[in-house]
Design a protein around this motif. Structure first.
Motif, PDB file in Angstrom:
ATOM      1  N   HIS A 142     -62.406 -25.038  37.813  1.00 22.38           N
ATOM      2  CA  HIS A 142     -62.637 -23.844  36.717  1.00 22.38           C
ATOM      3  C   HIS A 142     -62.134 -22.748  37.088  1.00 22.38           C
ATOM      4  O   HIS A 142     -62.757 -21.714  37.519  1.00 22.38           O
ATOM      5  CB  HIS A 142     -64.558 -23.714  36.689  1.00 22.38           C
ATOM      6  N   PRO A 143     -60.710 -22.540  36.834  1.00 20.15           N
ATOM      7  CA  PRO A 143     -60.017 -21.455  37.358  1.00 20.15           C
ATOM      8  C   PRO A 143     -60.388 -20.120  36.510  1.00 20.15           C
ATOM      9  O   PRO A 143     -60.123 -18.928  37.008  1.00 20.15           O
ATOM     10  CB  PRO A 143     -58.716 -21.661  36.993  1.00 20.15           C
ATOM     11  N   ASP A 144     -61.138 -20.470  35.666  1.00 23.14           N
ATOM     12  CA  ASP A 144     -61.417 -19.240  34.423  1.00 23.14           C
ATOM     13  C   ASP A 144     -62.594 -18.622  35.108  1.00 23.14           C
ATOM     14  O   ASP A 144     -63.171 -17.253  35.048  1.00 23.14           O
ATOM     15  CB  ASP A 144     -62.035 -19.557  33.319  1.00 23.14           C
ATOM     16  N   ARG A 145     -63.640 -19.016  36.192  1.00 24.47           N
ATOM     17  CA  ARG A 145     -64.689 -18.521  36.905  1.00 24.47           C
ATOM     18  C   ARG A 145     -64.192 -18.132  38.012  1.00 24.47           C
ATOM     19  O   ARG A 145     -63.371 -18.960  38.983  1.00 24.47           O
ATOM     20  CB  ARG A 145     -65.688 -19.728  36.856  1.00 24.47           C
ATOM     21  N   ASN A 146     -64.392 -17.000  38.551  1.00 22.05           N
ATOM     22  CA  ASN A 146     -64.485 -16.394  39.890  1.00 22.05           C
ATOM     23  C   ASN A 146     -65.457 -15.799  40.620  1.00 22.05           C
ATOM     24  O   ASN A 146     -65.508 -14.727  40.781  1.00 22.05           O
ATOM     25  CB  ASN A 146     -63.158 -15.360  39.803  1.00 22.05           C
ATOM     26  N   PRO A 147     -66.415 -16.517  40.770  1.00 25.26           N
ATOM     27  CA  PRO A 147     -67.714 -15.855  41.501  1.00 25.26           C
ATOM     28  C   PRO A 147     -67.497 -15.294  42.889  1.00 25.26           C
ATOM     29  O   PRO A 147     -66.767 -16.320  43.533  1.00 25.26           O
ATOM     30  CB  PRO A 147     -68.704 -16.868  41.285  1.00 25.26           C
ATOM     31  N   THR A 148     -68.071 -14.473  43.310  1.00 19.82           N
ATOM     32  CA  THR A 148     -68.069 -14.233  44.970  1.00 19.82           C
ATOM     33  C   THR A 148     -68.642 -15.165  45.569  1.00 19.82           C
ATOM     34  O   THR A 148     -69.819 -15.950  45.076  1.00 19.82           O
ATOM     35  CB  THR A 148     -68.627 -12.737  45.183  1.00 19.82           C
ATOM     36  N   PRO A 149     -68.491 -15.285  46.897  1.00 16.93           N
ATOM     37  CA  PRO A 149     -69.161 -16.067  47.721  1.00 16.93           C
ATOM     38  C   PRO A 149     -70.525 -15.843  47.904  1.00 16.93           C
ATOM     39  O   PRO A 149     -71.320 -16.659  47.602  1.00 16.93           O
ATOM     40  CB  PRO A 149     -68.602 -15.874  49.091  1.00 16.93           C
ATOM     41  N   GLN A 150     -71.027 -14.685  47.687  1.00 18.36           N
ATOM     42  CA  GLN A 150     -72.436 -14.075  47.634  1.00 18.36           C
ATOM     43  C   GLN A 150     -73.002 -14.423  46.284  1.00 18.36           C
ATOM     44  O   GLN A 150     -74.183 -15.025  46.538  1.00 18.36           O
ATOM     45  CB  GLN A 150     -72.642 -12.546  47.905  1.00 18.36           C
TER      46      GLN A 150
END
Length: 179
Positions: A142-150
């Motif tokens: 899902h390249p449109d999603r970019n959640p941080t590791p946290q």
């Protein structure tokens, strides 16, 4: 009693009183700091109560307002029971947080929830997976999603709390599997 012993006794009393006064002032400072912290905590708790009252009409309390996708926040609030709506103040409906939540709900595309995506990814494996591995795979699929590791870790922990996944600790690593 001689004048010298009286002077010595007086100087001891003065020294003790000065020491007690200093201790008293130090304790006052500590208490003022505690009071300041308690006032901050009071303000935070009042904000939490206001937000809880604002979102009282939601039927599924486990979902955050930002995660609602079927309908905007405004429509959810209109479906609340009449007694709930009458208890709410008009100012609570128009707070900046409410306006932001309404705007984000209206403008949001219908994407699956991050928790659902992570649970789907975990379902593909039988062995426990690290949060980092899950995030890397999520970014690929899902390249449109970019959640941080946290954010990924927090989401996984919320799924653990809901009983949807299990946490496994191996030394200092935390791994997750689907229930």
């Amino acid at each position: 009693m001689t004048s010298q012993s009286a002077a010595t006794l007086r100087s001891r009393y003065v020294a003790q009183a000065a020491s007690d006064l200093e201790e008293n002032r130090r304790r006052q400072q500590e208490l003022m700091e505690k009071i300041r912290m308690l006032k901050q905590e009071e303000a935070l708790l009042a904000d939490i109560i206001n937000l809880a009252e604002q979102y009282e009409g939601f039927t599924d309390a486990s979902r955050l307002p930002e995660q609602l996708q079927e309908e905007p926040v405004v429509e959810k609030a209109k479906q609340a029971p009449a007694e709930t709506a009458s208890r709410r103040s008009t100012s609570a409906k128009t707070t900046p947080a409410a306006k932001t939540a309404q705007a984000s709900a209206k403008g949001k595309s219908h994407q699956p929830l991050l928790g659902d995506l992570l649970a789907d990814l975990l379902g593909q494996y039988k062995e426990p997976r690290l949060a980092k591995e899950l995030r890397d795979e999520l970014l690929k699929k899902h390249p449109d999603r970019n959640p941080t590791p946290q954010v990924v870790r927090n989401t996984l922990e919320s799924l653990v709390a809901k009983g949807r996944i299990r946490r496994h600790k191996q030394q200092r690593s935390v791994m997750y599997t689907l229930v």
